[in-house]
Design an enzyme around this catalytic site. Structure first.
Site, PDB file in Angstrom:
ATOM      1  N   LYS A  17      53.328  68.058  36.387  1.00 55.62           N
ATOM      2  CA  LYS A  17      54.483  67.168  36.524  1.00 55.62           C
ATOM      3  C   LYS A  17      54.158  66.118  37.581  1.00 55.62           C
ATOM      4  O   LYS A  17      54.198  66.396  38.778  1.00 55.62           O
ATOM      5  CB  LYS A  17      55.738  67.931  36.946  1.00 55.62           C
TER       6      LYS A  17
ATOM      7  N   GLU B 192      51.878  71.392  50.248  1.00 54.60           N
ATOM      8  CA  GLU B 192      51.448  70.360  51.196  1.00 54.60           C
ATOM      9  C   GLU B 192      52.654  69.459  51.408  1.00 54.60           C
ATOM     10  O   GLU B 192      53.034  68.695  50.531  1.00 54.60           O
ATOM     11  CB  GLU B 192      50.240  69.591  50.636  1.00 54.60           C
TER      12      GLU B 192
ATOM     13  N   CYS C  94      50.514  61.279  53.942  1.00 58.49           N
ATOM     14  CA  CYS C  94      50.957  62.457  54.699  1.00 58.49           C
ATOM     15  C   CYS C  94      50.331  62.521  56.083  1.00 58.49           C
ATOM     16  O   CYS C  94      50.931  63.072  57.007  1.00 58.49           O
ATOM     17  CB  CYS C  94      50.636  63.730  53.921  1.00 58.49           C
TER      18      CYS C  94
ATOM     19  N   GLU D 223      59.363  62.827  59.473  1.00 57.31           N
ATOM     20  CA  GLU D 223      58.294  62.052  58.824  1.00 57.31           C
ATOM     21  C   GLU D 223      58.903  60.786  58.235  1.00 57.31           C
ATOM     22  O   GLU D 223      59.699  60.845  57.307  1.00 57.31           O
ATOM     23  CB  GLU D 223      57.631  62.870  57.712  1.00 57.31           C
TER      24      GLU D 223
END
Length: 473
Positions: A174, A247, A281, A375
């Protein structure tokens, strides 16, 4: 262009389609299939039926398929880069770099497929083990669900699909809703390379329809996911006994110690902060600079960042283009405003135009500001100072995340202290936290996730260890 699902080696129509828009121009790129739950079940059926054949396929044949995929991508390098740039708004030169890394990732996967091996166990090392020979083998898990993000739409697919195929598994993939075309392109290369029907299926649609069906199905033996902590937690809580690799991002920090040659490292630090609009990231979000060199650092950093060209991702000179959505721009700007309202100083950027947020630099943000502790996933950096190196390490560690950190220092003792005491998945000494090559172990601690990517390490997590013991008399 109408993009169908890819199930059992065939293009499959579905009831609903949605427009896919270019983040920079707003123009429509394609109509993309929205899978219903029944479509996802059909994809899992296909992967389950193909699982035995993949498990029995000779390693050299899996390796050859992966190598062919790498070759096909290399042949279509420019086409693939433009596709990435159009659907994700990644600047073209960065998109080309991603294509090159994708080629390398599948090349590593091809090589790892040939060296999946077990051990011989000395059974007579223990009383009662005499007269036995034993060895271990590594067997594929079966069906693996791969859920990938928008920011590296080809290479992060490769980091999940590559080791899965290398180990003899089948995959239901996906991809991110904004970047599905890159994944479908990869599926076409695998089909052309001779991968059996059903070994790789691509289904696009909402997380509710697709993700939940993948997590709930007992035939799926592992879920590998890159994305937000909230979704990662949901997967972990609902996956049952499935293996899970997560992750989940970070707010990566860089420590710059006294004695660092700023003119030498500055271009690299700026690249680590603003590449792909900060939507990485391990993008540099927090910088801690030794107090006596801070003024010079800020001056050089702002000057270097100010040289970056913003605009059209298809322009050869563009460094920073549109963020993935208008909502992400608005969120980032609200965090900037909140930090400034709490006393931070805005010294560069903060403005946006045509979904492009200009490179932004703040000074002395508070640890409690979202710009510090969450973040941001945007071209935004804040710079603070320190006088004691160990205090800087403490500042870096005072985060809910722990993916990678970088340290510039000329003091070997400090370098080893940082390596020992930074609570992250990877410590980059005399480099930025944004450094990654595709065969190294990659993953984090705390809310940055669990498990490791990097082809060799991902293969370990996508295989099951079996012991075989022979009694000789």
């Amino acid at each position: 262009m109408k993009q169908n699902l890819w199930i059992n080696g065939e293009s499959v129509e579905t009831e609903n389609y949605r427009p896919l828009l270019n983040p920079y121009t707003g123009g429509q790129i394609a109509e993309v299939a929205e899978a219903a739950k029944e479509d996802v079940i059909r994809a899992i059926d296909s992967a389950a039926e193909a699982a035995r054949g993949m498990a029995e396929m000779d390693a050299h044949k899996r390796a050859d398929i992966l190598r062919k995929v790498a070759d096909y991508i290399q042949e279509d390098r420019e086409e693939c880069a433009r596709l990435i740039a159009e659907e994700s708004s990644k600047p073209l030169k960065a998109a080309r770099a991603e294509v090159d890394r994708t080629v390398m990732t599948y090349t590593f996967a091809s090589e790892e497929a040939r060296r999946i091996q077990g051990d011989t166990i000395p059974m007579d090392a223990a009383p009662g083990g005499e007269g036995r020979i034993a060895y271990t083998v590594k067997e594929p898990l079966g069906v693996i669900a791969a859920i990938t993000p928008f920011n590296f739409p080809m290479n992060l697919v490769a980091h999940k699909v590559g080791p899965a195929i290398a180990a003899g598994n089948t995959v239901v993939l996906k991809p991110a809703s904004q970047t599905p075309l890159s994944a479908y392109k990869i599926a076409s290369y695998f089909h052309r390379a001779g991968l059996p029907a059903g070994a790789l299926n691509v289904v696009t649609g909402s997380g509710k329809n697709v993700g939940d069906a993948l997590i709930a199905d007992d035939r799926v033996k592992k879920v590998t996911f890159t994305g937000s902590p909230a979704v990662g937690k949901y997967i972990r809580e609902n996956a049952g006994l499935k293996r899970v690799t997560l992750e989940l991002g970070s707010n990566s920090a860089l420590i710059v110690d006294e004695g660092t040659d700023l003119s030498k490292v500055m271009p690299r630090i700026v690249t680590g902060a603003f590449s792909n609009q900060g939507q990485v990231c391990i993008s540099i979000q927090r910088i801690y600079v030794y107090e006596t060199i801070a003024e010079d650092f800020v001056s050089q950093f702002v000057e270097e960042a100010g040289r970056l060209k913003v605009g059209d991702p298809l322009d050869e000179e563009t460094d920073v283009a549109a963020m993935i959505s208008a909502e992400d721009v608005e969120r980032a700007q609200s965090w900037i405003s909140d930090a400034v309202g709490n006393g931070a100083e805005l010294v560069l950027g903060g403005e946006s135009e045509q979904q492009v947020l200009k490179p932004t630099v703040l000074l002395n943000a508070k640890p409690t500001d979202k710009i510090s502790c969450e973040e941001i996933f945007a071209p935004v950096v804040h710079i603070n100072t320190f006088m004691d190196f160990d205090e800087a390490i403490t500042e870096v560690n005072e985060s809910q995340f722990g993916l990678q950190a970088g340290v510039y220092t000329n003091d070997l003792q400090k370098a080893f202290r940082a390596a020992s005491n930074l609570h992250v998945g990877g410590v980059m000494i005399n480099d930025i936290p944004t450094f990654r090559v595709d065969h190294m172990p990659y993953g984090g601690v705390k809310q940055s996730g669990t498990g490791r990517e990097g082809i060799k390490y991902a293969v370990e997590e996508m295989t099951e260890l079996k012991l075989v013991s022979f009694k000789l008399d």
